[in-house]
Design a protein around this motif. Sequence first.
Motif, PDB file in Angstrom:
ATOM      1  N   LEU A   1      10.556  -4.352  -0.488  1.00 44.57           N
ATOM      2  CA  LEU A   1       9.606  -5.412  -0.817  1.00 44.57           C
ATOM      3  C   LEU A   1       9.857  -6.655   0.034  1.00 44.57           C
ATOM      4  N   ALA A   2      11.104  -6.890   0.373  1.00 45.84           N
ATOM      5  CA  ALA A   2      11.459  -8.052   1.181  1.00 45.84           C
ATOM      6  C   ALA A   2      11.146  -7.846   2.657  1.00 45.84           C
ATOM      7  N   GLY A   3      10.759  -6.636   3.019  1.00 44.71           N
ATOM      8  CA  GLY A   3      10.413  -6.370   4.410  1.00 44.71           C
ATOM      9  C   GLY A   3      11.604  -6.003   5.270  1.00 44.71           C
ATOM     10  N   ILE A   4      12.697  -5.600   4.657  1.00 50.30           N
ATOM     11  CA  ILE A   4      13.872  -5.189   5.417  1.00 50.30           C
ATOM     12  C   ILE A   4      13.690  -3.715   5.777  1.00 50.30           C
TER      13      ILE A   4
ATOM     14  N   MET B   1       9.831   0.557  -5.842  1.00 51.10           N
ATOM     15  CA  MET B   1       9.881  -0.902  -5.651  1.00 51.10           C
ATOM     16  C   MET B   1      11.292  -1.369  -5.308  1.00 51.10           C
ATOM     17  N   ARG B   2      11.894  -0.751  -4.321  1.00 49.45           N
ATOM     18  CA  ARG B   2      13.224  -1.173  -3.867  1.00 49.45           C
ATOM     19  C   ARG B   2      13.140  -2.604  -3.341  1.00 49.45           C
ATOM     20  N   ASP B   3      14.075  -3.450  -3.756  1.00 50.18           N
ATOM     21  CA  ASP B   3      14.072  -4.862  -3.356  1.00 50.18           C
ATOM     22  C   ASP B   3      14.022  -5.046  -1.851  1.00 50.18           C
TER      23      ASP B   3
ATOM     24  N   ALA C   1       9.065   7.336  -9.180  1.00 48.44           N
ATOM     25  CA  ALA C   1       9.360   6.406 -10.270  1.00 48.44           C
ATOM     26  C   ALA C   1       9.235   4.962  -9.785  1.00 48.44           C
ATOM     27  N   LEU C   2       8.757   4.102 -10.662  1.00 44.28           N
ATOM     28  CA  LEU C   2       8.536   2.689 -10.322  1.00 44.28           C
ATOM     29  C   LEU C   2       9.779   2.032  -9.742  1.00 44.28           C
ATOM     30  N   HIS C   3      10.926   2.221 -10.384  1.00 50.51           N
ATOM     31  CA  HIS C   3      12.156   1.576  -9.901  1.00 50.51           C
ATOM     32  C   HIS C   3      12.572   2.084  -8.524  1.00 50.51           C
ATOM     33  N   GLU C   4      12.212   3.308  -8.181  1.00 48.98           N
ATOM     34  CA  GLU C   4      12.535   3.838  -6.852  1.00 48.98           C
ATOM     35  C   GLU C   4      11.543   3.321  -5.803  1.00 48.98           C
TER      36      GLU C   4
ATOM     37  N   GLN D   1       0.833  -1.210   0.000  1.00 48.57           N
ATOM     38  CA  GLN D   1       0.000   0.000   0.000  1.00 48.57           C
ATOM     39  C   GLN D   1       0.867   1.259   0.000  1.00 48.57           C
ATOM     40  N   ALA D   2       1.972   1.237   0.750  1.00 47.31           N
ATOM     41  CA  ALA D   2       2.885   2.380   0.780  1.00 47.31           C
ATOM     42  C   ALA D   2       3.524   2.595  -0.588  1.00 47.31           C
ATOM     43  N   ILE D   3       3.919   1.512  -1.237  1.00 49.69           N
ATOM     44  CA  ILE D   3       4.510   1.617  -2.574  1.00 49.69           C
ATOM     45  C   ILE D   3       3.477   2.163  -3.559  1.00 49.69           C
ATOM     46  N   ALA D   4       2.249   1.676  -3.494  1.00 47.53           N
ATOM     47  CA  ALA D   4       1.191   2.169  -4.381  1.00 47.53           C
ATOM     48  C   ALA D   4       0.960   3.663  -4.159  1.00 47.53           C
TER      49      ALA D   4
END
Length: 157
Positions: free
Chosen positions: A145-148, A140-142, A135-138, A124-127
């Motif tokens: 997304l992994a919860g780190i 959706m940092r890996d 920007a999408l690439h910023e 939800q935060a990314i959306a």
Amino acid sequence: MADANSSNVIVVANDGRTDVSCWGGLLSLGASLNGVRGVVADGACRDVHETREIGFPVFAKGRIPATARGRLQQRSTGEPVQLGGVTVTPGDLVLADETGVVVVPGSRLEEVLEHAQGVAAREQAIAAELRAGVALHEAMRDARLAGIPESEITEEH
């Protein structure tokens, strides 16, 4: 099925067979009248239009008009079964949607819920960031997304 109620999802183990139906319209009607939440079948179903008309959710591997009468026989009720290689036991949580099916062991419900809520919050935060123009690439940092946590991100992540 006679004992099934609004706290149940019926899981039908039919070894993935798609040459004969293991669930149909009359079963859907009977289950819905008992308040059953839905059906997940490791096999094919039939009478899809009837099931849709009553708004009863059935998730199956496929559809086929061939009835189970004379072809299949129920072996048990309320026992652990295999569903796509996963053991499903009474008391497990079974969730399904158009994407797929997930089984959560009853003993891990709280742990999985906590993890799922974290994933949902991150998405939800990314959306929200995407809607705000990030920007999408910023967004959706890996590591995110992994919860780190951001505070733990190092060059390794």
